[in-house]
Design an enzyme around this catalytic site. Structure first.
Site, short mmCIF file in Angstrom:
data_model
loop_
_atom_site.label_atom_id
_atom_site.label_comp_id
_atom_site.label_asym_id
_atom_site.label_seq_id
_atom_site.Cartn_x
_atom_site.Cartn_y
_atom_site.Cartn_z
CB SER A 54 40.74 41.05 43.08
OG SER A 54 42.09 41.20 42.68
CE1 TYR A 142 46.63 47.97 45.87
CE2 TYR A 142 44.27 47.91 46.29
CZ TYR A 142 45.35 47.61 45.48
OH TYR A 142 45.15 46.96 44.29
CE LYS A 171 47.55 44.71 46.51
NZ LYS A 171 46.14 44.39 46.15
CB VAL A 213 47.56 41.52 48.33
CG1 VAL A 213 46.04 41.40 48.29
CG2 VAL A 213 48.02 41.76 49.77
#
Length: 305
Positions: A54, A142, A171, A213
């Protein structure tokens, strides 16, 4: 060996991946960046991440990524856990940024599966183990195969968890929910599992995940945090209700590539100038209109930066 029990107990709930705001000349807007973090903290967010997907990390220089981490660390000032994204498609850059996160005193580093390169599982193991061995900071891997074109296999993750004490979680932006279940089966129920798929934030809590997240938390941090609070308080009915309440916003914010719709929404809210760096750009006018109408349904106050 360092004990990670305390930090693992604090890394819970909604960790917002804060976007990187730009000015109209495409410089980083650090003033608005600070305001965005304050907005998160005032609305009950449980943790802050920056320079993840993001945050447009591939549009930032290494120096800019370090500056963003430094500014975030100073702004948060220990009020909630700080988990910057430190991964890159380049191994040495990942090493540098992860060491920088450790030097700053971040609570953990989030390290993405390298994108574009499409490394095999042996190479992924070597990459993550080398990074983990170079620092003591806790690492959350991630895994986002939709953007990296590579899926970190459960066997590889379990081996990393076994061999690297500071790899404490993952994640998973993985639509394969069977894969996600296997993560906790193989890595242990104390391994931290975070959702990176908005529609799976609640379901992952149900199988033993510890939080999410979620890019949506940039727009409605309070509601995303409340869903997690309700779950941890044992109020399953409220958690489910909030999960479904968020669904329409989740859907519209991912009709184009993240973070373009989120930045459009934050621009409508007067939080930022809605600017991305090329090769990213804002969504179509039609989608922006849909985003505006959706925000209005949620009762979000709209204005323009």
């Amino acid at each position: 060996m360092k004990d990670y029990t305390e930090i693992k107990s604090r890394l819970r709930g909604s960790i917002t991946p804060v976007i990187t705001p730009f000015k109209s000349n495409h410089d980083i807007d650090f003033e608005r960046f600070v305001d965005l973090i304050q907005f998160q903290l005032e609305n009950g967010t449980h943790g802050i991440s920056v320079t993840g997907t993001s945050g447009e990390p591939s549009s930032l220089t290494l120096e800019e990524r370090e500056q963003v981490m430094e500014k975030a660390m100073k702004t948060i000032d220990g009020r909630v856990p700080f988990v910057p994204g430190t991964g890159s498609t380049n191994h040495q850059e990942t090493m540098r940024l992860t060491k920088k996160a450790e030097e700053l005193g971040a609570d953990a580093a989030m390290v993405i599966v390298p994108y574009y390169n499409k490394p095999n599982q042996q190479a992924l193991y070597k990459h993550f183990k080398t990074v983990a061995d170079s620092v003591e900071i806790p690492i959350i891997i991630y895994n986002i195969p939709g953007r990296t074109a590579t899926n970190l296999h459960v066997d590889t993750l379990a081996k990393l968890n076994r061999d690297c004490p500071n790899i404490i979680g993952v994640k998973e932006s993985n639509k394969d929910f069977e894969h996600v279940n296997r993560v906790l089966e193989r890595c242990g129920r104390d391994f931290l599992l975070f959702s990176g798929i908005e529609l799976l934030c609640y379901p992952m809590l149900a199988i033993g995940g510890v939080g999410s997240v979620s890019a949506t938390a940039n727009v409605l941090p309070g509601k995303v945090a409340q869903m997690h609070d309700a779950w941890f308080e044992g109020d399953v009915q409220t958690a489910q209700k909030l999960h479904y309440e968020l669904m329409e916003l989740n859907d519209v914010l991912f009709k184009d590539t993240n973070p373009a719709p989120v930045k459009a929404a934050l621009g409508m809210m007067g939080k930022i100038e809605p600017v991305l760096r090329l090769p990213m750009d804002l969504p179509s006018k039609e989608l922006q209109q849909e985003i505006q109408e959706t925000l209005e349904k949620y009762g979000v106050s709209l204005q323009y930066a």
